[in-house]
Design a protein around this motif. Structure first.
Motif, mmCIF file in Angstrom:
data_model
loop_
_atom_site.group_PDB
_atom_site.id
_atom_site.type_symbol
_atom_site.label_atom_id
_atom_site.label_comp_id
_atom_site.label_asym_id
_atom_site.label_seq_id
_atom_site.Cartn_x
_atom_site.Cartn_y
_atom_site.Cartn_z
ATOM 1 N N CYS A 66 -5.686 0.205 1.676
ATOM 2 C CA CYS A 66 -6.112 1.175 1.407
ATOM 3 C C CYS A 66 -7.147 0.653 0.632
ATOM 4 O O CYS A 66 -8.361 1.430 -0.221
ATOM 5 C CB CYS A 66 -5.286 2.058 0.610
ATOM 6 N N CYS A 117 0.817 -1.380 0.003
ATOM 7 C CA CYS A 117 0.162 0.335 0.553
ATOM 8 C C CYS A 117 1.121 1.350 0.572
ATOM 9 O O CYS A 117 2.041 0.871 0.857
ATOM 10 C CB CYS A 117 -0.778 -0.130 1.141
ATOM 11 N N PRO A 118 0.469 2.482 -0.738
ATOM 12 C CA PRO A 118 1.108 3.463 -0.820
ATOM 13 C C PRO A 118 1.641 4.404 0.668
ATOM 14 O O PRO A 118 2.110 5.187 0.496
ATOM 15 C CB PRO A 118 0.766 4.462 -2.001
ATOM 16 N N CYS A 119 0.122 3.892 1.059
ATOM 17 C CA CYS A 119 0.480 4.500 2.298
ATOM 18 C C CYS A 119 1.401 4.907 3.706
ATOM 19 O O CYS A 119 1.680 5.175 4.392
ATOM 20 C CB CYS A 119 -1.289 4.529 3.306
ATOM 21 N N TYR A 132 -2.050 -3.205 -0.055
ATOM 22 C CA TYR A 132 -2.294 -2.358 -1.315
ATOM 23 C C TYR A 132 -4.388 -3.094 -0.876
ATOM 24 O O TYR A 132 -5.166 -2.008 -0.435
ATOM 25 C CB TYR A 132 -2.473 -1.673 -2.991
ATOM 26 N N SER A 185 -3.324 7.865 -0.476
ATOM 27 C CA SER A 185 -3.031 6.220 -1.689
ATOM 28 C C SER A 185 -3.561 7.056 -2.492
ATOM 29 O O SER A 185 -3.672 6.043 -3.890
ATOM 30 C CB SER A 185 -3.454 5.024 -0.455
ATOM 31 N N ARG A 200 -4.536 8.967 5.632
ATOM 32 C CA ARG A 200 -4.068 7.662 4.891
ATOM 33 C C ARG A 200 -4.310 7.352 3.383
ATOM 34 O O ARG A 200 -3.720 6.976 2.304
ATOM 35 C CB ARG A 200 -3.219 6.203 5.505
ATOM 36 N N SER A 201 -5.342 7.418 3.339
ATOM 37 C CA SER A 201 -6.150 6.476 2.547
ATOM 38 C C SER A 201 -5.985 7.106 1.359
ATOM 39 O O SER A 201 -6.097 6.894 -0.367
ATOM 40 C CB SER A 201 -8.155 6.079 2.934
#
Length: 128
Positions: free
Chosen positions: A18, A6-8, A14, A40, A36-37
């Motif tokens: 998110c 996940c990018p967060c 992922y 993302s 955070r979402s």
């Protein structure tokens, strides 16, 4: 096929983080989880999610994401309120990006409120 993290920055896949919020199978339990979402969503290019999670009183009519921006990291610096039973909260963060080989940082304190029982982004103040 390798699992995409996940990018967060949670360290989770992922799809288990998110991605569940983006596809509507889960909703954010805290203001930090929503922030955070939303980060993302910028990272994966999901403007529809950004609009859905923006408070109705401050939501723009549309969002045009710049495809040149690559979001590369998130630091959550401080949270106030925004817990499971709260109705308001703030999250201070730094989001790191690269645009045309130039590094960038967005440092902000974002405000979140519950609307119809769901966390929504209200607005934010740039810092630095």
């Amino acid at each position: 096929m390798p699992t995409t993290l996940c990018p967060c920055g949670s360290g989770l896949p992922y799809a288990d983080c998110c991605g569940r919020l983006h596809d509507g199978t889960a909703t954010a339990a805290t203001a930090e989880q929503l922030m955070r979402s939303r980060y993302s969503a910028f990272a994966v290019g999901d403007p529809a999610y950004l609009l859905r999670t923006w408070h109705s009183s401050t939501r723009p009519g549309a969002i045009d994401l710049d495809p040149r921006i690559r979001w590369i990291g998130l630091e959550v610096l401080r949270t106030t309120g925004g817990g499971l039973l709260a109705t308001v909260g703030t999250v201070e963060f730094r989001a790191h990006s690269v645009v045309d080989r130039a590094a960038g940082t967005q440092h902000e304190e974002s405000r979140f409120v519950r609307e119809d029982g769901q966390w929504r982004y209200l607005d934010g103040d740039p810092l630095d």
